[in-house]
Design a protein around this motif. Structure first.
Motif, PDB file in Angstrom:
ATOM      1  N   ASP A  85      -9.289  32.608 -16.835  1.00 21.28           N
ATOM      2  CA  ASP A  85      -9.261  31.150 -16.962  1.00 21.28           C
ATOM      3  C   ASP A  85      -8.374  30.697 -18.120  1.00 21.28           C
ATOM      4  OD1 ASP A  85     -10.943  31.009 -14.814  1.00 21.28           O
ATOM      5  OD2 ASP A  85     -12.770  30.686 -15.982  1.00 21.28           O
TER       6      ASP A  85
ATOM      7  N   ASP B  42      -4.971  28.618 -17.286  1.00 20.75           N
ATOM      8  CA  ASP B  42      -4.860  27.270 -17.851  1.00 20.75           C
ATOM      9  C   ASP B  42      -3.570  27.122 -18.663  1.00 20.75           C
ATOM     10  OD1 ASP B  42      -7.229  26.466 -16.727  1.00 20.75           O
ATOM     11  OD2 ASP B  42      -8.422  26.681 -18.561  1.00 20.75           O
TER      12      ASP B  42
ATOM     13  N   GLU C 273      -0.226  24.720 -17.853  1.00 19.99           N
ATOM     14  CA  GLU C 273       0.254  23.783 -18.854  1.00 19.99           C
ATOM     15  C   GLU C 273       1.731  23.992 -19.152  1.00 19.99           C
ATOM     16  OE1 GLU C 273      -0.036  20.588 -21.483  1.00 19.99           O
ATOM     17  OE2 GLU C 273      -1.548  21.341 -20.062  1.00 19.99           O
TER      18      GLU C 273
END
Length: 294
Positions: free
Chosen positions: A89, A93, A97
């Motif tokens: 995760d 993430d 981004e």
């Protein structure tokens, strides 16, 4: 800049070295500074990052044109599933981004299955989390690494018995040398076009093997008689716990082999196929030689 996570591992260090030989700039991401010494010696920039540290992962990705992502199952961890999910995760993430032009994720045979496949279920989670990343994504699904046999060799060489969760003993299944995974990853990173498309590649060794084959080959390279032993299902967990695994890690492994032994974990039909050049004999000979020098 090519950013290689897990660069000190058996596959990652081969990827990093191949990219450097191709003249590419490489940032090798490692958890411990001493693991970066050999990588620095071949011209890699070294980044220290624990994959559960969001700030460190984001920093490692800055300026990346291409990324290799490896999310290994943590060893010596009482809760390996939650730790690996956190790792996945955090990494995904950060990639969402700040997406690189190219991303290669090393996954596992059977990761497409929405089943309770233990360890492989975590790679299913990885692939699901990577889908929204706006990049050219290559998923390199790897067969079981031959080097994983290292955990069984001391007992097998001392007792003359090779215990196995692979059943039946004569069933041939795919394996691959870790260095062949690393080499294929480097080739794919260099070949991948830019853009928001995806690619699925599977890699295994030059030929499939059975536990009977492994025991016979181990006997040949060690000069000892090695007999394969099919562990009864009820002894799997006690055996793994005795070997020092946590209850959760043992469960992940038994769940995996419950499905693996049904034949459901194999190459996905629509994937590209690659075959490594390193055979079982070469890997076992290397492992036995290393054991002799410990």
């Amino acid at each position: 800049m090519f950013v290689i996570f897990g660069a000190s591992g058996k596959a990652g260090r081969v990827t990093a070295a191949a990219l450097r030989r191709a003249g590419q700039p490489v940032r090798a991401v490692v958890r411990n500074a001493r693991h970066g010494d050999k990588l620095a010696a071949i011209g890699c920039e070294i980044a220290l990052a624990d994959l559960t540290d969001a700030a460190a992962v984001a920093a490692a990705l800055r300026g990346a044109h291409a990324v290799q992502l490896i999310c290994p199952v943590p060893v010596n961890d009482k809760h390996p599933e939650s730790t690996m999910r956190a790792t996945i995760d955090v990494a995904t993430d950060a990639l969402r981004e700040n997406p690189p032009a190219r991303l290669l994720a090393i996954s596992d045979y059977g990761a497409e299955l929405p089943l309770n496949t233990g360890i492989t279920r975590l790679f299913h989670h990885l692939e699901q989390r990577l889908r929204p990343v706006e990049t050219h994504l290559t998923v390199l699904r790897s067969a079981e690494h031959m080097q994983n046999l290292d955990a069984f060799l001391p007992t097998a060489l001392a007792s003359g018995v090779l215990p196995s969760l692979h059943l039946p003993l004569e069933h041939r299944f795919p394996t691959v040398a870790a260095q062949d995974v690393g080499a294929a990853s480097a080739e794919l990173l260099l070949d991948a076009p830019q853009g928001g498309t995806s690619r699925l590649v599977s890699i295994e060794g030059p030929q499939r093997v059975s536990v009977n084959d492994i025991a016979a080959t181990l006997g040949e390279v060690s000069g000892r008689t090695i007999a394969p032993l099919a562990l009864p299902r009820e002894s799997w967990s006690p055996t793994l716990l005795k070997a020092g695994l946590s209850e959760e890690h043992a469960r992940l492994i038994t769940d995996l082999y419950d499905v693996h032994n049904t034949g459901k974990i194999d190459v996905q039909a629509n994937s590209e196929r690659r075959f490594g050049a390193t055979g079982l004999r070469e890997v076992l000979a290397s492992l036995v030689s290393k054991l002799a020098t410990r």
